[in-house]
Motif scaffolding. Sequence first.
Motif, mmCIF file in Angstrom:
data_model
loop_
_atom_site.group_PDB
_atom_site.id
_atom_site.type_symbol
_atom_site.label_atom_id
_atom_site.label_comp_id
_atom_site.label_asym_id
_atom_site.label_seq_id
_atom_site.Cartn_x
_atom_site.Cartn_y
_atom_site.Cartn_z
ATOM 1 N N GLU A 137 -3.642 6.087 1.085
ATOM 2 C CA GLU A 137 -3.470 5.405 2.363
ATOM 3 C C GLU A 137 -3.826 3.925 2.296
ATOM 4 O O GLU A 137 -3.337 3.134 3.108
ATOM 5 N N TYR A 138 -4.677 3.527 1.337
ATOM 6 C CA TYR A 138 -5.138 2.143 1.278
ATOM 7 C C TYR A 138 -4.872 1.460 -0.061
ATOM 8 O O TYR A 138 -4.763 0.230 -0.109
ATOM 9 N N SER A 139 -4.805 2.201 -1.140
ATOM 10 C CA SER A 139 -4.628 1.565 -2.451
ATOM 11 C C SER A 139 -3.220 1.013 -2.590
ATOM 12 O O SER A 139 -2.292 1.417 -1.885
ATOM 13 N N THR A 140 -3.045 0.093 -3.531
ATOM 14 C CA THR A 140 -1.799 -0.659 -3.651
ATOM 15 C C THR A 140 -1.120 -0.403 -4.993
ATOM 16 O O THR A 140 -1.744 0.017 -5.962
ATOM 17 N N LEU A 141 0.163 -0.722 -5.017
ATOM 18 C CA LEU A 141 0.940 -0.570 -6.241
ATOM 19 C C LEU A 141 0.329 -1.382 -7.377
ATOM 20 O O LEU A 141 0.204 -0.894 -8.514
ATOM 21 N N GLY A 142 -0.052 -2.617 -7.106
ATOM 22 C CA GLY A 142 -0.661 -3.431 -8.155
ATOM 23 C C GLY A 142 -1.954 -2.832 -8.660
ATOM 24 O O GLY A 142 -2.214 -2.815 -9.868
ATOM 25 N N ALA A 194 0.842 -1.199 0.000
ATOM 26 C CA ALA A 194 0.000 0.000 0.000
ATOM 27 C C ALA A 194 0.877 1.248 0.000
ATOM 28 O O ALA A 194 2.066 1.200 0.330
ATOM 29 N N GLY A 195 0.265 2.382 -0.369
ATOM 30 C CA GLY A 195 1.005 3.611 -0.556
ATOM 31 C C GLY A 195 1.910 4.003 0.603
ATOM 32 O O GLY A 195 3.119 4.243 0.409
ATOM 33 N N PRO A 196 1.396 4.106 1.845
ATOM 34 C CA PRO A 196 2.259 4.539 2.952
ATOM 35 C C PRO A 196 3.435 3.604 3.202
ATOM 36 O O PRO A 196 4.548 4.055 3.506
ATOM 37 N N ASP A 197 3.200 2.292 3.088
ATOM 38 C CA ASP A 197 4.268 1.322 3.311
ATOM 39 C C ASP A 197 5.318 1.421 2.211
ATOM 40 O O ASP A 197 6.531 1.363 2.462
ATOM 41 N N LEU A 198 4.859 1.587 0.972
ATOM 42 C CA LEU A 198 5.792 1.746 -0.152
ATOM 43 C C LEU A 198 6.675 2.970 0.050
ATOM 44 O O LEU A 198 7.910 2.894 -0.062
#
Length: 531
Positions: free
Chosen positions: A187-192, A164-168
Amino acid sequence: MRRWNGWGDDAVEMELGPDARGFLEQRLGQGVAPRDAAFDAACAQLGPGRLPPHPLVDASPQARLLHAFGQSLPDWLRLRHGRIHAAPDGVGYPESGEQVRELLAFAAAHGADVIPYGGGTSVAGHLGVQDRTRPVLSIDMGRMRALVSLDREAQLATFQAGVAGPDLEAQLRAHGYTLGHFPQSFEYSTLGGWVVTRSSGQQSLRYGRIEQLFAGGTVETPQGRLEIPTFPASSAGVDLREMVLGSEGRLGVLTEATVRVSRLPQMEAFHAVFFPRWDAALAAVRELAQARLPLSMLRLSNAVETTTMLKLAGHPRLVRLLEAWLALRGCADEKCMLLVGVSGARAQALPALRAALKLARGYGGVHAGRGLGERWRRNRFRSVYLRNAAWTHGYAIDTVETALDWPRVSEAMESIERAAAGALQASGERVHAYTHLSHLYPQGASVYATFVFRLAGDFEADLLRWRQLKDRVSEAIVAAGGTISHQHGVGTDHAPWLAAEKGELGLGAMRALFRHFDPDGRMNPGKLIAP
Protein backbone atom coordinates in the motif's frame (compact mmCIF):
# COMPACT_ATOMS: atom_id res chain seq x y z
CA MET A 1 -3.87 10.37 7.13
CA ARG A 2 -0.69 8.35 7.45
CA ARG A 3 0.71 7.75 10.93
CA TRP A 4 3.91 9.60 11.70
CA ASN A 5 5.14 7.10 14.31
CA GLY A 6 3.61 3.76 13.31
CA TRP A 7 2.28 1.78 10.41
CA GLY A 8 -0.24 2.93 7.85
CA ASP A 9 -3.39 5.02 7.83
CA ASP A 10 -4.34 6.35 11.25
CA ALA A 11 -8.00 5.64 10.45
CA VAL A 12 -7.28 1.90 10.26
CA GLU A 13 -7.19 0.09 13.58
CA MET A 14 -6.63 -3.56 14.38
CA GLU A 15 -7.88 -4.56 17.79
CA LEU A 16 -6.50 -7.26 20.05
CA GLY A 17 -9.48 -8.99 21.58
CA PRO A 18 -9.54 -10.47 25.10
CA ASP A 19 -8.47 -13.93 23.86
CA ALA A 20 -5.55 -12.46 21.92
CA ARG A 21 -4.39 -10.36 24.88
CA GLY A 22 -4.71 -13.34 27.18
CA PHE A 23 -2.64 -15.41 24.76
CA LEU A 24 0.20 -12.85 24.83
CA GLU A 25 0.00 -12.36 28.60
CA GLN A 26 0.26 -16.12 29.12
CA ARG A 27 3.42 -16.34 27.04
CA LEU A 28 5.11 -13.05 27.87
CA GLY A 29 3.48 -11.50 30.90
CA GLN A 30 1.21 -8.49 31.02
CA GLY A 31 2.33 -5.57 28.91
CA VAL A 32 2.12 -1.93 29.92
CA ALA A 33 1.30 0.61 27.24
CA PRO A 34 4.14 3.12 26.87
CA ARG A 35 3.57 6.86 26.66
CA ASP A 36 4.27 8.14 23.16
CA ALA A 37 5.90 11.47 22.36
CA ALA A 38 3.82 14.12 20.60
CA PHE A 39 4.55 15.10 17.00
CA ASP A 40 5.03 18.81 17.76
CA ALA A 41 7.41 18.03 20.62
CA ALA A 42 9.45 15.77 18.34
CA CYS A 43 9.62 18.46 15.65
CA ALA A 44 10.78 20.98 18.24
CA GLN A 45 13.94 18.92 18.79
CA LEU A 46 15.17 19.71 15.30
CA GLY A 47 17.47 22.67 14.87
CA PRO A 48 17.43 24.77 11.71
CA GLY A 49 18.40 23.04 8.49
CA ARG A 50 21.89 23.56 7.13
CA LEU A 51 20.95 23.90 3.46
CA PRO A 52 20.17 27.19 1.68
CA PRO A 53 16.69 27.68 0.22
CA HIS A 54 15.78 25.91 -3.02
CA PRO A 55 12.41 26.00 -4.81
CA LEU A 56 12.11 22.18 -4.79
CA VAL A 57 13.15 21.76 -1.13
CA ASP A 58 10.99 21.89 1.99
CA ALA A 59 13.11 22.61 5.08
CA SER A 60 10.25 22.69 7.60
CA PRO A 61 10.71 20.61 10.77
CA GLN A 62 7.53 18.67 9.92
CA ALA A 63 8.76 17.53 6.49
CA ARG A 64 12.22 16.72 7.84
CA LEU A 65 10.87 14.61 10.72
CA LEU A 66 8.52 12.68 8.42
CA HIS A 67 11.53 11.68 6.29
CA ALA A 68 13.96 10.90 9.09
CA PHE A 69 13.07 7.24 9.66
CA GLY A 70 11.50 4.15 8.15
CA GLN A 71 9.56 1.33 9.81
CA SER A 72 12.27 -0.68 11.57
CA LEU A 73 11.82 -1.23 15.29
CA PRO A 74 14.72 1.14 16.17
CA ASP A 75 12.99 3.75 13.99
CA TRP A 76 9.75 3.21 15.88
CA LEU A 77 11.52 3.48 19.23
CA ARG A 78 13.08 6.81 18.32
CA LEU A 79 9.79 8.22 17.07
CA ARG A 80 7.64 6.83 19.89
CA HIS A 81 10.05 7.99 22.59
CA GLY A 82 10.86 11.27 20.85
CA ARG A 83 14.58 10.52 20.54
CA ILE A 84 15.22 12.28 17.23
CA HIS A 85 18.99 12.04 17.05
CA ALA A 86 19.22 13.30 13.47
CA ALA A 87 17.06 14.22 10.47
CA PRO A 88 17.58 15.46 6.91
CA ASP A 89 18.21 19.18 6.56
CA GLY A 90 15.69 19.42 3.74
CA VAL A 91 13.34 17.32 1.62
CA GLY A 92 13.33 17.66 -2.16
CA TYR A 93 10.21 16.86 -4.18
CA PRO A 94 11.15 16.34 -7.84
CA GLU A 95 8.58 15.74 -10.57
CA SER A 96 10.98 14.65 -13.32
CA GLY A 97 14.37 13.11 -13.92
CA GLU A 98 15.71 16.56 -14.77
CA GLN A 99 14.63 17.86 -11.38
CA VAL A 100 16.35 14.91 -9.70
CA ARG A 101 19.53 15.94 -11.52
CA GLU A 102 19.01 19.50 -10.33
CA LEU A 103 18.69 18.31 -6.73
CA LEU A 104 21.80 16.14 -6.99
CA ALA A 105 23.73 19.16 -8.29
CA PHE A 106 22.34 21.30 -5.46
CA ALA A 107 23.45 18.72 -2.89
CA ALA A 108 26.92 18.47 -4.42
CA ALA A 109 27.33 22.25 -4.48
CA HIS A 110 26.63 22.44 -0.75
CA GLY A 111 28.51 19.33 0.38
CA ALA A 112 25.34 17.43 1.27
CA ASP A 113 24.69 13.72 1.43
CA VAL A 114 21.60 12.40 -0.37
CA ILE A 115 19.08 9.85 0.90
CA PRO A 116 16.53 8.70 -1.72
CA TYR A 117 13.06 8.25 -0.19
CA GLY A 118 10.33 6.09 -1.69
CA GLY A 119 7.45 4.99 0.52
CA GLY A 120 9.31 5.09 3.84
CA THR A 121 8.53 1.42 4.55
CA SER A 122 12.06 0.13 5.12
CA VAL A 123 12.39 -2.24 8.07
CA ALA A 124 16.18 -2.48 7.81
CA GLY A 125 17.43 1.05 8.51
CA HIS A 126 17.71 2.46 4.99
CA LEU A 127 16.57 6.02 5.71
CA GLY A 128 18.37 7.28 8.81
CA VAL A 129 21.07 9.95 8.79
CA GLN A 130 24.44 8.32 9.53
CA ASP A 131 26.94 11.19 9.31
CA ARG A 132 25.75 14.24 11.23
CA THR A 133 28.82 16.31 10.30
CA ARG A 134 27.47 16.97 6.78
CA PRO A 135 24.10 18.34 5.70
CA VAL A 136 21.65 15.82 4.29
CA LEU A 137 19.09 16.16 1.52
CA SER A 138 16.25 13.63 1.35
CA ILE A 139 14.80 13.22 -2.16
CA ASP A 140 11.16 12.16 -1.94
CA MET A 141 10.06 10.44 -5.16
CA GLY A 142 6.35 10.52 -4.35
CA ARG A 143 5.43 13.02 -7.08
CA MET A 144 7.02 10.84 -9.78
CA ARG A 145 4.31 8.22 -10.19
CA ALA A 146 3.16 8.35 -13.82
CA LEU A 147 2.81 5.49 -16.28
CA VAL A 148 5.18 6.73 -18.97
CA SER A 149 4.51 4.09 -21.63
CA LEU A 150 2.92 0.70 -22.19
CA ASP A 151 4.16 -1.67 -24.89
CA ARG A 152 1.36 -4.21 -25.37
CA GLU A 153 3.33 -6.36 -27.81
CA ALA A 154 6.34 -6.78 -25.53
CA GLN A 155 4.22 -6.52 -22.35
CA LEU A 156 6.52 -3.85 -20.94
CA ALA A 157 5.39 -0.87 -18.87
CA THR A 158 7.60 2.08 -17.96
CA PHE A 159 6.78 4.00 -14.79
CA GLN A 160 8.32 6.84 -12.89
CA ALA A 161 9.98 5.10 -9.97
CA GLY A 162 8.06 6.86 -7.18
CA VAL A 163 4.78 5.13 -8.01
CA ALA A 164 3.33 3.25 -5.02
CA GLY A 165 1.82 -0.22 -5.33
CA PRO A 166 -1.91 0.64 -5.46
CA ASP A 167 -1.38 3.46 -7.97
CA LEU A 168 0.82 1.26 -10.16
CA GLU A 169 -1.73 -1.55 -10.21
CA ALA A 170 -4.63 0.84 -10.85
CA GLN A 171 -2.88 2.35 -13.86
CA LEU A 172 -2.09 -1.08 -15.28
CA ARG A 173 -5.53 -2.49 -14.51
CA ALA A 174 -7.11 0.26 -16.61
CA HIS A 175 -5.34 -1.33 -19.58
CA GLY A 176 -6.02 -4.95 -18.58
CA TYR A 177 -2.59 -5.70 -17.04
CA THR A 178 -0.96 -6.36 -13.69
CA LEU A 179 2.60 -6.40 -12.39
CA GLY A 180 1.60 -8.97 -9.76
CA HIS A 181 4.11 -7.70 -7.19
CA PHE A 182 2.41 -7.62 -3.79
CA PRO A 183 4.79 -7.28 -0.82
CA GLN A 184 3.11 -6.79 2.55
CA SER A 185 4.12 -3.12 2.33
CA PHE A 186 2.28 -2.88 -1.03
CA GLU A 187 0.00 0.00 0.00
CA TYR A 188 2.92 2.39 0.61
CA SER A 189 6.12 0.99 -0.90
CA THR A 190 7.23 2.12 -4.35
CA LEU A 191 8.48 0.56 -7.55
CA GLY A 192 11.88 2.18 -7.12
CA GLY A 193 12.14 0.87 -3.57
CA TRP A 194 11.23 -2.64 -4.72
CA VAL A 195 14.01 -2.60 -7.31
CA VAL A 196 16.82 -1.19 -5.16
CA THR A 197 16.07 -3.56 -2.25
CA ARG A 198 15.34 -6.70 -4.34
CA SER A 199 11.80 -7.00 -3.06
CA SER A 200 9.68 -10.14 -3.24
CA GLY A 201 5.89 -10.11 -3.59
CA GLN A 202 3.50 -12.56 -1.99
CA GLN A 203 2.63 -14.12 -5.36
CA SER A 204 6.18 -14.37 -6.65
CA LEU A 205 5.67 -18.06 -7.44
CA ARG A 206 3.69 -16.97 -10.50
CA TYR A 207 4.92 -13.46 -11.31
CA GLY A 208 8.51 -13.65 -10.09
CA ARG A 209 10.55 -11.54 -7.70
CA ILE A 210 11.37 -7.98 -8.70
CA GLU A 211 14.61 -9.07 -10.39
CA GLN A 212 12.54 -11.11 -12.86
CA LEU A 213 10.16 -8.18 -13.40
CA PHE A 214 12.70 -5.34 -13.73
CA ALA A 215 13.64 -5.05 -17.42
CA GLY A 216 15.50 -1.73 -17.54
CA GLY A 217 15.35 1.89 -16.51
CA THR A 218 17.09 5.17 -15.79
CA VAL A 219 19.31 6.08 -12.84
CA GLU A 220 20.51 9.60 -12.11
CA THR A 221 23.95 9.27 -10.53
CA PRO A 222 26.48 11.88 -9.36
CA GLN A 223 28.53 10.96 -12.46
CA GLY A 224 25.66 11.28 -14.92
CA ARG A 225 22.65 9.45 -16.24
CA LEU A 226 22.76 5.65 -16.52
CA GLU A 227 20.35 4.32 -19.14
CA ILE A 228 19.59 0.60 -19.04
CA PRO A 229 17.85 -0.61 -22.23
CA THR A 230 15.44 -3.53 -22.27
CA PHE A 231 16.20 -6.89 -23.88
CA PRO A 232 14.42 -10.22 -23.56
CA ALA A 233 17.90 -11.65 -22.86
CA SER A 234 21.52 -10.71 -23.49
CA SER A 235 24.99 -12.24 -23.22
CA ALA A 236 26.75 -8.89 -23.70
CA GLY A 237 28.88 -8.83 -20.59
CA VAL A 238 27.75 -7.81 -17.13
CA ASP A 239 24.02 -7.17 -16.80
CA LEU A 240 23.66 -3.50 -15.84
CA ARG A 241 20.32 -4.24 -14.20
CA GLU A 242 22.16 -6.30 -11.60
CA MET A 243 24.18 -3.27 -10.54
CA VAL A 244 20.96 -1.40 -9.74
CA LEU A 245 19.06 -4.27 -8.14
CA GLY A 246 19.84 -4.27 -4.43
CA SER A 247 21.98 -1.11 -4.63
CA GLU A 248 19.89 0.63 -1.91
CA GLY A 249 20.48 4.16 -3.17
CA ARG A 250 24.27 3.90 -3.19
CA LEU A 251 24.61 4.41 -6.99
CA GLY A 252 22.12 7.20 -7.43
CA VAL A 253 18.38 7.73 -7.76
CA LEU A 254 16.31 5.37 -9.89
CA THR A 255 13.91 7.69 -11.75
CA GLU A 256 12.21 5.33 -14.23
CA ALA A 257 11.78 1.58 -14.30
CA THR A 258 10.52 -0.62 -17.10
CA VAL A 259 8.83 -3.77 -15.86
CA ARG A 260 7.44 -6.95 -17.38
CA VAL A 261 3.67 -7.05 -16.94
CA SER A 262 1.04 -9.77 -17.37
CA ARG A 263 -2.57 -9.75 -18.44
CA LEU A 264 -5.04 -9.64 -15.58
CA PRO A 265 -5.79 -13.16 -14.37
CA GLN A 266 -9.13 -14.65 -15.35
CA MET A 267 -9.46 -16.12 -11.88
CA GLU A 268 -7.69 -16.02 -8.56
CA ALA A 269 -8.27 -18.16 -5.49
CA PHE A 270 -6.58 -18.96 -2.18
CA HIS A 271 -7.24 -22.18 -0.26
CA ALA A 272 -6.12 -23.46 3.15
CA VAL A 273 -4.71 -26.92 3.85
CA PHE A 274 -3.73 -28.23 7.29
CA PHE A 275 -1.05 -30.87 7.90
CA PRO A 276 -0.74 -32.95 11.09
CA ARG A 277 3.00 -32.22 11.57
CA TRP A 278 5.78 -30.00 10.29
CA ASP A 279 7.79 -32.79 8.63
CA ALA A 280 4.80 -33.85 6.50
CA ALA A 281 4.01 -30.26 5.59
CA LEU A 282 7.62 -29.53 4.62
CA ALA A 283 7.86 -32.62 2.43
CA ALA A 284 4.61 -31.68 0.71
CA VAL A 285 5.57 -28.09 -0.10
CA ARG A 286 9.02 -29.13 -1.29
CA GLU A 287 7.43 -31.56 -3.74
CA LEU A 288 4.92 -28.89 -4.80
CA ALA A 289 7.70 -26.39 -5.49
CA GLN A 290 9.77 -28.90 -7.41
CA ALA A 291 6.78 -30.08 -9.43
CA ARG A 292 6.66 -26.53 -10.86
CA LEU A 293 2.87 -26.44 -10.91
CA PRO A 294 1.52 -23.08 -12.17
CA LEU A 295 0.57 -21.87 -8.69
CA SER A 296 0.85 -18.24 -7.60
CA MET A 297 1.59 -18.74 -3.90
CA LEU A 298 2.61 -21.30 -1.30
CA ARG A 299 2.86 -20.04 2.28
CA LEU A 300 3.48 -22.57 5.05
CA SER A 301 3.16 -21.69 8.75
CA ASN A 302 4.80 -23.83 11.40
CA ALA A 303 2.76 -25.11 14.34
CA VAL A 304 3.50 -22.13 16.59
CA GLU A 305 2.58 -19.60 13.92
CA THR A 306 -0.57 -21.54 13.04
CA THR A 307 -1.70 -21.46 16.67
CA THR A 308 -0.71 -17.81 17.06
CA MET A 309 -2.55 -16.64 13.96
CA LEU A 310 -5.71 -18.50 14.93
CA LYS A 311 -5.56 -16.96 18.42
CA LEU A 312 -4.96 -13.43 17.16
CA ALA A 313 -7.56 -13.65 14.39
CA GLY A 314 -10.55 -13.07 16.66
CA HIS A 315 -13.77 -15.10 16.24
CA PRO A 316 -12.83 -17.55 19.04
CA ARG A 317 -16.02 -19.62 18.64
CA LEU A 318 -15.40 -20.23 14.93
CA VAL A 319 -11.76 -21.05 15.62
CA ARG A 320 -12.76 -23.62 18.25
CA LEU A 321 -15.15 -25.27 15.78
CA LEU A 322 -12.42 -25.37 13.12
CA GLU A 323 -9.90 -26.87 15.53
CA ALA A 324 -12.35 -29.52 16.69
CA TRP A 325 -13.09 -30.47 13.07
CA LEU A 326 -9.36 -30.61 12.24
CA ALA A 327 -8.60 -32.73 15.33
CA LEU A 328 -11.09 -35.33 14.12
CA ARG A 329 -9.04 -35.52 10.92
CA GLY A 330 -5.70 -35.92 12.63
CA CYS A 331 -4.57 -32.28 12.74
CA ALA A 332 -4.38 -31.30 16.40
CA ASP A 333 -1.74 -29.53 18.50
CA GLU A 334 1.07 -29.77 15.94
CA LYS A 335 -1.02 -28.74 12.92
CA CYS A 336 0.58 -26.51 10.28
CA MET A 337 -1.40 -24.36 7.86
CA LEU A 338 -0.55 -24.02 4.18
CA LEU A 339 -2.08 -21.34 1.96
CA VAL A 340 -2.23 -22.29 -1.71
CA GLY A 341 -2.87 -19.60 -4.31
CA VAL A 342 -3.68 -19.86 -8.01
CA SER A 343 -3.96 -17.03 -10.53
CA GLY A 344 -4.48 -17.06 -14.27
CA ALA A 345 -6.71 -18.64 -16.87
CA ARG A 346 -9.24 -21.11 -15.45
CA ALA A 347 -8.04 -23.80 -17.85
CA GLN A 348 -4.62 -23.68 -16.16
CA ALA A 349 -5.39 -22.53 -12.63
CA LEU A 350 -8.10 -25.04 -11.71
CA PRO A 351 -6.12 -28.16 -12.77
CA ALA A 352 -3.08 -26.77 -10.90
CA LEU A 353 -5.15 -26.28 -7.75
CA ARG A 354 -6.62 -29.77 -7.98
CA ALA A 355 -3.15 -31.27 -8.50
CA ALA A 356 -1.78 -29.36 -5.50
CA LEU A 357 -4.61 -30.48 -3.22
CA LYS A 358 -4.22 -34.08 -4.37
CA LEU A 359 -0.49 -34.00 -3.65
CA ALA A 360 -1.17 -32.48 -0.22
CA ARG A 361 -3.61 -35.26 0.63
CA GLY A 362 -0.84 -37.76 0.03
CA TYR A 363 1.04 -36.22 2.97
CA GLY A 364 -1.96 -36.15 5.29
CA GLY A 365 -3.11 -32.69 4.27
CA VAL A 366 -6.69 -31.73 5.11
CA HIS A 367 -8.29 -29.26 2.71
CA ALA A 368 -10.13 -26.61 4.74
CA GLY A 369 -11.66 -24.88 1.74
CA ARG A 370 -11.48 -21.35 0.43
CA GLY A 371 -12.79 -19.39 3.43
CA LEU A 372 -9.53 -19.01 5.37
CA GLY A 373 -7.61 -18.32 2.18
CA GLU A 374 -9.99 -15.60 1.12
CA ARG A 375 -9.89 -14.07 4.59
CA TRP A 376 -6.11 -13.95 4.31
CA ARG A 377 -6.39 -12.31 0.86
CA ARG A 378 -8.77 -9.62 2.15
CA ASN A 379 -6.53 -8.82 5.12
CA ARG A 380 -3.09 -9.44 3.69
CA PHE A 381 -2.10 -5.76 3.77
CA ARG A 382 -3.84 -5.16 7.10
CA SER A 383 -2.05 -7.75 9.21
CA VAL A 384 0.96 -5.45 9.59
CA TYR A 385 -1.32 -3.14 11.60
CA LEU A 386 -0.93 -5.73 14.34
CA ARG A 387 2.31 -3.93 15.20
CA ASN A 388 0.31 -0.83 16.19
CA ALA A 389 -2.20 -2.84 18.20
CA ALA A 390 0.48 -4.78 20.06
CA TRP A 391 2.35 -1.57 20.93
CA THR A 392 -0.73 -0.05 22.57
CA HIS A 393 -0.80 -3.06 24.91
CA GLY A 394 2.92 -2.92 25.70
CA TYR A 395 4.38 -5.41 23.19
CA ALA A 396 6.87 -5.01 20.34
CA ILE A 397 6.85 -7.06 17.13
CA ASP A 398 9.86 -7.54 14.89
CA THR A 399 10.90 -9.96 12.16
CA VAL A 400 13.89 -11.50 10.43
CA GLU A 401 13.91 -13.40 7.18
CA THR A 402 16.38 -15.49 5.24
CA ALA A 403 16.50 -18.09 2.49
CA LEU A 404 18.27 -21.46 2.41
CA ASP A 405 18.51 -24.64 0.36
CA TRP A 406 15.99 -27.33 1.34
CA PRO A 407 18.34 -29.49 3.47
CA ARG A 408 18.93 -26.56 5.86
CA VAL A 409 15.43 -25.08 6.11
CA SER A 410 14.10 -26.87 9.21
CA GLU A 411 17.38 -26.64 11.10
CA ALA A 412 17.60 -22.91 10.42
CA MET A 413 14.00 -22.35 11.53
CA GLU A 414 14.61 -24.16 14.80
CA SER A 415 17.94 -22.37 15.39
CA ILE A 416 16.39 -18.95 14.84
CA GLU A 417 13.52 -19.65 17.23
CA ARG A 418 15.92 -21.06 19.86
CA ALA A 419 18.14 -18.01 19.56
CA ALA A 420 15.13 -15.72 20.00
CA ALA A 421 13.86 -17.67 23.00
CA GLY A 422 17.15 -17.17 24.82
CA ALA A 423 17.95 -13.63 23.70
CA LEU A 424 16.35 -11.80 26.64
CA GLN A 425 16.71 -14.39 29.38
CA ALA A 426 19.38 -12.36 31.18
CA SER A 427 16.82 -9.61 31.80
CA GLY A 428 14.12 -12.09 32.81
CA GLU A 429 12.06 -11.51 29.66
CA ARG A 430 10.59 -14.00 27.23
CA VAL A 431 10.24 -13.87 23.45
CA HIS A 432 7.39 -15.48 21.54
CA ALA A 433 8.77 -16.64 18.18
CA TYR A 434 6.95 -18.19 15.23
CA THR A 435 7.83 -18.84 11.60
CA HIS A 436 6.49 -19.38 8.11
CA LEU A 437 7.97 -20.16 4.72
CA SER A 438 6.78 -17.21 2.66
CA HIS A 439 8.40 -17.99 -0.71
CA LEU A 440 9.22 -21.42 -2.08
CA TYR A 441 11.64 -22.37 -4.83
CA PRO A 442 12.69 -25.71 -6.33
CA GLN A 443 16.08 -25.16 -4.64
CA GLY A 444 14.87 -24.06 -1.21
CA ALA A 445 12.67 -21.62 0.67
CA SER A 446 12.58 -18.36 2.57
CA VAL A 447 12.27 -18.62 6.34
CA TYR A 448 10.39 -15.68 7.84
CA ALA A 449 10.35 -15.46 11.64
CA THR A 450 8.31 -13.08 13.80
CA PHE A 451 9.11 -12.16 17.40
CA VAL A 452 6.93 -10.62 20.09
CA PHE A 453 8.36 -9.34 23.37
CA ARG A 454 7.35 -6.96 26.13
CA LEU A 455 8.31 -3.32 26.04
CA ALA A 456 10.13 -1.90 29.03
CA GLY A 457 8.71 1.56 28.38
CA ASP A 458 12.21 3.07 28.40
CA PHE A 459 14.04 3.98 25.19
CA GLU A 460 17.48 2.67 26.14
CA ALA A 461 16.11 -0.54 27.65
CA ASP A 462 13.87 -1.28 24.66
CA LEU A 463 16.64 -0.51 22.17
CA LEU A 464 18.94 -2.88 24.09
CA ARG A 465 16.29 -5.62 24.00
CA TRP A 466 15.95 -5.20 20.24
CA ARG A 467 19.74 -5.20 19.77
CA GLN A 468 20.19 -8.38 21.82
CA LEU A 469 17.40 -10.12 19.91
CA LYS A 470 18.59 -8.92 16.50
CA ASP A 471 22.17 -9.99 17.16
CA ARG A 472 21.24 -13.47 18.38
CA VAL A 473 18.88 -14.32 15.53
CA SER A 474 21.14 -12.83 12.86
CA GLU A 475 24.06 -14.89 14.17
CA ALA A 476 21.82 -17.96 13.99
CA ILE A 477 20.99 -17.18 10.36
CA VAL A 478 24.65 -16.86 9.40
CA ALA A 479 25.57 -20.03 11.29
CA ALA A 480 22.83 -21.91 9.45
CA GLY A 481 24.21 -20.81 6.08
CA GLY A 482 21.33 -18.49 5.17
CA THR A 483 21.34 -15.13 3.41
CA ILE A 484 21.08 -12.24 5.85
CA SER A 485 18.14 -10.87 3.85
CA HIS A 486 15.77 -12.57 1.42
CA GLN A 487 13.48 -9.61 0.74
CA HIS A 488 14.03 -6.72 3.18
CA GLY A 489 17.42 -5.54 1.96
CA VAL A 490 20.45 -4.73 4.12
CA GLY A 491 20.35 -1.07 5.17
CA THR A 492 22.22 -0.58 8.45
CA ASP A 493 20.46 -3.28 10.50
CA HIS A 494 21.80 -6.22 8.47
CA ALA A 495 25.14 -4.73 7.38
CA PRO A 496 27.23 -6.32 10.19
CA TRP A 497 26.51 -9.79 8.76
CA LEU A 498 26.94 -9.05 5.06
CA ALA A 499 30.63 -9.99 4.96
CA ALA A 500 29.78 -13.57 5.96
CA GLU A 501 27.77 -13.84 2.75
CA LYS A 502 29.80 -11.77 0.28
CA GLY A 503 33.36 -12.18 1.56
CA GLU A 504 35.90 -9.36 1.65
CA LEU A 505 36.62 -9.65 -2.07
CA GLY A 506 32.93 -9.32 -2.85
CA LEU A 507 32.51 -6.34 -0.55
CA GLY A 508 35.51 -4.72 -2.18
CA ALA A 509 33.91 -5.10 -5.59
CA MET A 510 30.72 -3.45 -4.32
CA ARG A 511 32.67 -0.54 -2.84
CA ALA A 512 34.51 -0.05 -6.14
CA LEU A 513 31.22 -0.02 -8.02
CA PHE A 514 29.75 2.63 -5.71
CA ARG A 515 32.89 4.78 -5.98
CA HIS A 516 32.63 4.67 -9.76
CA PHE A 517 29.17 6.24 -9.77
CA ASP A 518 29.57 8.27 -6.55
CA PRO A 519 33.25 9.16 -6.05
CA ASP A 520 32.55 11.49 -3.12
CA GLY A 521 30.55 8.84 -1.24
CA ARG A 522 27.48 11.02 -0.70
CA MET A 523 24.71 8.68 -1.90
CA ASN A 524 22.97 7.10 1.12
CA PRO A 525 26.28 6.64 2.98
CA GLY A 526 26.56 3.99 5.66
CA LYS A 527 23.85 1.80 4.16
CA LEU A 528 24.46 -1.69 2.76
CA ILE A 529 28.22 -1.55 3.39
CA ALA A 530 30.45 0.88 5.27
CA PRO A 531 32.49 3.40 3.21
